[in-house]
Scaffold this motif. Structure first.
Motif, PDB file in Angstrom:
ATOM      1  N   TYR A  65       0.861  -1.178   0.000  1.00 34.31           N
ATOM      2  CA  TYR A  65       0.000   0.000   0.000  1.00 34.31           C
ATOM      3  C   TYR A  65       0.902   1.234   0.000  1.00 34.31           C
ATOM      4  O   TYR A  65       1.646   1.463   0.967  1.00 34.31           O
ATOM      5  N   TYR A  66       0.836   1.999  -1.079  1.00 31.67           N
ATOM      6  CA  TYR A  66       1.714   3.158  -1.208  1.00 31.67           C
ATOM      7  C   TYR A  66       0.926   4.437  -0.957  1.00 31.67           C
ATOM      8  O   TYR A  66      -0.103   4.690  -1.598  1.00 31.67           O
ATOM      9  N   PHE A  67       1.427   5.251  -0.013  1.00 31.14           N
ATOM     10  CA  PHE A  67       0.822   6.539   0.323  1.00 31.14           C
ATOM     11  C   PHE A  67       1.770   7.653  -0.126  1.00 31.14           C
ATOM     12  O   PHE A  67       2.803   7.878   0.502  1.00 31.14           O
ATOM     13  N   PRO A  68       1.457   8.361  -1.222  1.00 27.22           N
ATOM     14  CA  PRO A  68       2.352   9.421  -1.702  1.00 27.22           C
ATOM     15  C   PRO A  68       2.414  10.607  -0.738  1.00 27.22           C
ATOM     16  O   PRO A  68       3.430  11.290  -0.649  1.00 27.22           O
ATOM     17  N   ASP A  69       1.312  10.834  -0.032  1.00 26.41           N
ATOM     18  CA  ASP A  69       1.294  11.895   0.974  1.00 26.41           C
ATOM     19  C   ASP A  69       1.329  11.234   2.353  1.00 26.41           C
ATOM     20  O   ASP A  69       2.016  10.247   2.545  1.00 26.41           O
ATOM     21  N   GLN A  70       0.611  11.741   3.273  1.00 27.41           N
ATOM     22  CA  GLN A  70       0.633  11.173   4.626  1.00 27.41           C
ATOM     23  C   GLN A  70      -0.048   9.813   4.662  1.00 27.41           C
ATOM     24  O   GLN A  70      -1.051   9.586   3.993  1.00 27.41           O
ATOM     25  N   VAL A  71       0.533   8.899   5.451  1.00 27.22           N
ATOM     26  CA  VAL A  71      -0.077   7.584   5.654  1.00 27.22           C
ATOM     27  C   VAL A  71      -1.317   7.780   6.515  1.00 27.22           C
ATOM     28  O   VAL A  71      -1.220   8.246   7.661  1.00 27.22           O
ATOM     29  N   ILE A  72      -2.478   7.417   5.981  1.00 22.79           N
ATOM     30  CA  ILE A  72      -3.743   7.717   6.656  1.00 22.79           C
ATOM     31  C   ILE A  72      -4.412   6.477   7.241  1.00 22.79           C
ATOM     32  O   ILE A  72      -5.508   6.575   7.801  1.00 22.79           O
ATOM     33  N   ALA A  73      -3.777   5.301   7.137  1.00 23.69           N
ATOM     34  CA  ALA A  73      -4.342   4.079   7.709  1.00 23.69           C
ATOM     35  C   ALA A  73      -3.935   3.964   9.173  1.00 23.69           C
ATOM     36  O   ALA A  73      -2.803   4.276   9.540  1.00 23.69           O
ATOM     37  N   HIS A  74      -4.860   3.518  10.025  1.00 26.16           N
ATOM     38  CA  HIS A  74      -4.565   3.331  11.440  1.00 26.16           C
ATOM     39  C   HIS A  74      -3.519   2.225  11.626  1.00 26.16           C
ATOM     40  O   HIS A  74      -3.491   1.238  10.878  1.00 26.16           O
ATOM     41  N   VAL A  75      -2.669   2.371  12.665  1.00 28.62           N
ATOM     42  CA  VAL A  75      -1.585   1.423  12.895  1.00 28.62           C
ATOM     43  C   VAL A  75      -1.265   1.371  14.381  1.00 28.62           C
ATOM     44  O   VAL A  75      -1.429   2.355  15.111  1.00 28.62           O
ATOM     45  N   ASP A  76      -0.842   0.192  14.830  1.00 32.46           N
ATOM     46  CA  ASP A  76      -0.241   0.070  16.158  1.00 32.46           C
ATOM     47  C   ASP A  76       0.880  -0.953  16.087  1.00 32.46           C
ATOM     48  O   ASP A  76       1.160  -1.512  15.019  1.00 32.46           O
ATOM     49  N   MET A  77       1.535  -1.231  17.184  1.00 33.70           N
ATOM     50  CA  MET A  77       2.735  -2.059  17.204  1.00 33.70           C
ATOM     51  C   MET A  77       2.494  -3.387  17.921  1.00 33.70           C
ATOM     52  O   MET A  77       1.637  -3.494  18.800  1.00 33.70           O
ATOM     53  N   GLY A  78       3.290  -4.390  17.519  1.00 32.80           N
ATOM     54  CA  GLY A  78       3.383  -5.622  18.289  1.00 32.80           C
ATOM     55  C   GLY A  78       2.555  -6.791  17.832  1.00 32.80           C
ATOM     56  O   GLY A  78       2.769  -7.922  18.271  1.00 32.80           O
ATOM     57  N   THR A  79       1.590  -6.593  16.914  1.00 32.69           N
ATOM     58  CA  THR A  79       0.703  -7.708  16.537  1.00 32.69           C
ATOM     59  C   THR A  79       0.753  -8.054  15.051  1.00 32.69           C
ATOM     60  O   THR A  79       0.039  -8.963  14.622  1.00 32.69           O
TER      61      THR A  79
END
Length: 260
Positions: free
Chosen positions: A207-221
């Motif tokens: 998934y390529y975001f040319p501007d700001q990455v707008i997908a939600h994300v968290d760490m560890g899973t």
């Protein structure tokens, strides 16, 4: 006087011999003339036959050109009819596919591959990231099939592309990419591809975001890794060269489709 008489006799003898040879030379000339006349007639006959043959060949060529013209017209007509028929069949098949996709989407019957589309706790490190390609290593395609669209939980409106990366000899090769897809609003959204795409078992999604990455994300899973910048169609990247493997990022991104 004796010498003069001898000379006169010699001249007379020469004239007599010449007079005897004249009829013979005339006869030879007449024979040569007859022979040349015969050869001339034979050459004239050959020329006449060649002219007739040339005329026949020209007539044959004209007939062949006429037949070729008729065949060309018939072929063009068949090609046009075939093209029209193929166009009608493609339109009909595409209409049926669109209806089937709409039915499957409304009935929530499509297969889904990717991270859970939920609101995630954004981290300080991931906020504001731009011009980034996300490769979901954790969620490889479980089987071959056809992808029809993408879904995600977005933090804001924006644009992005979906890419299919195929593992080949330890590297990832971009074998397909979508057009730039627009997200109209924040929250859980689904965007259909203009044209469905076939995938194979083991393919990874990017998934390529040319501007700001707008997908939600968290760490560890999860195991979504990053690549700085775009990766064009046909380009190759080594899996080990992707960043953020240790963070085990999980993005609310995935694809819908019909898998076998």
């Amino acid at each position: 006087m004796y010498i003069y008489a001898k000379f006169i006799g010699f001249i007379s003898l020469a004239l007599w011999l010449t007079a005897c040879q004249a009829p013979q030379n005339i006869q030879q000339l007449q024979q040569q003339n007859q022979q040349l006349s015969g050869e001339l007639k034979a050459a004239q006959q050959s020329i006449k036959e060649l002219s007739q043959r040339e005329a026949q060949l020209q007539a044959d060529v004209a007939e062949l050109n006429r037949v070729m013209g008729v065949l060309g017209t018939e072929k063009s007509s068949r090609v046009q009819e075939s093209s029209q028929l193929r166009g009608l069949m493609r339109n009909f098949a595409q209409d049926q596919i669109d209806l089937l996709k709409e039915l499957l989407v409304k009935g929530d019957l499509l297969d889904y591959v990717g991270g859970e589309q939920v609101a995630r706790q954004q981290t300080t490190e991931t906020q504001g990231e731009k011009n980034l390609l996300l490769v979901d290593v954790q969620n490889a395609m479980p089987s071959e099939g056809i992808l029809t669209g993408v879904g995600a939980y977005f933090s804001m409106p924006g644009n992005f592309k979906v890419k299919v990366l195929r593992p080949i000899d330890g590297n990832l090769v971009v074998v397909w990419e979508s057009k730039l897809l627009a997200v109209a609003a924040a929250g859980k959204q689904r965007v259909n591809f203009p044209v469905s795409v076939g995938v194979e078992q083991g393919d990874l999604l990017g998934y390529y975001f040319p501007d700001q990455v707008i997908a939600h994300v968290d760490m560890g899973t999860g195991d979504s890794r990053t690549y700085n910048g775009d990766l064009a169609l046909g380009k190759t990247v080594a899996l080990g060269s992707l960043d953020k493997a240790k963070q085990k990022r999980a993005y609310s991104l995935g694809v819908y489709g019909l898998l076998k």
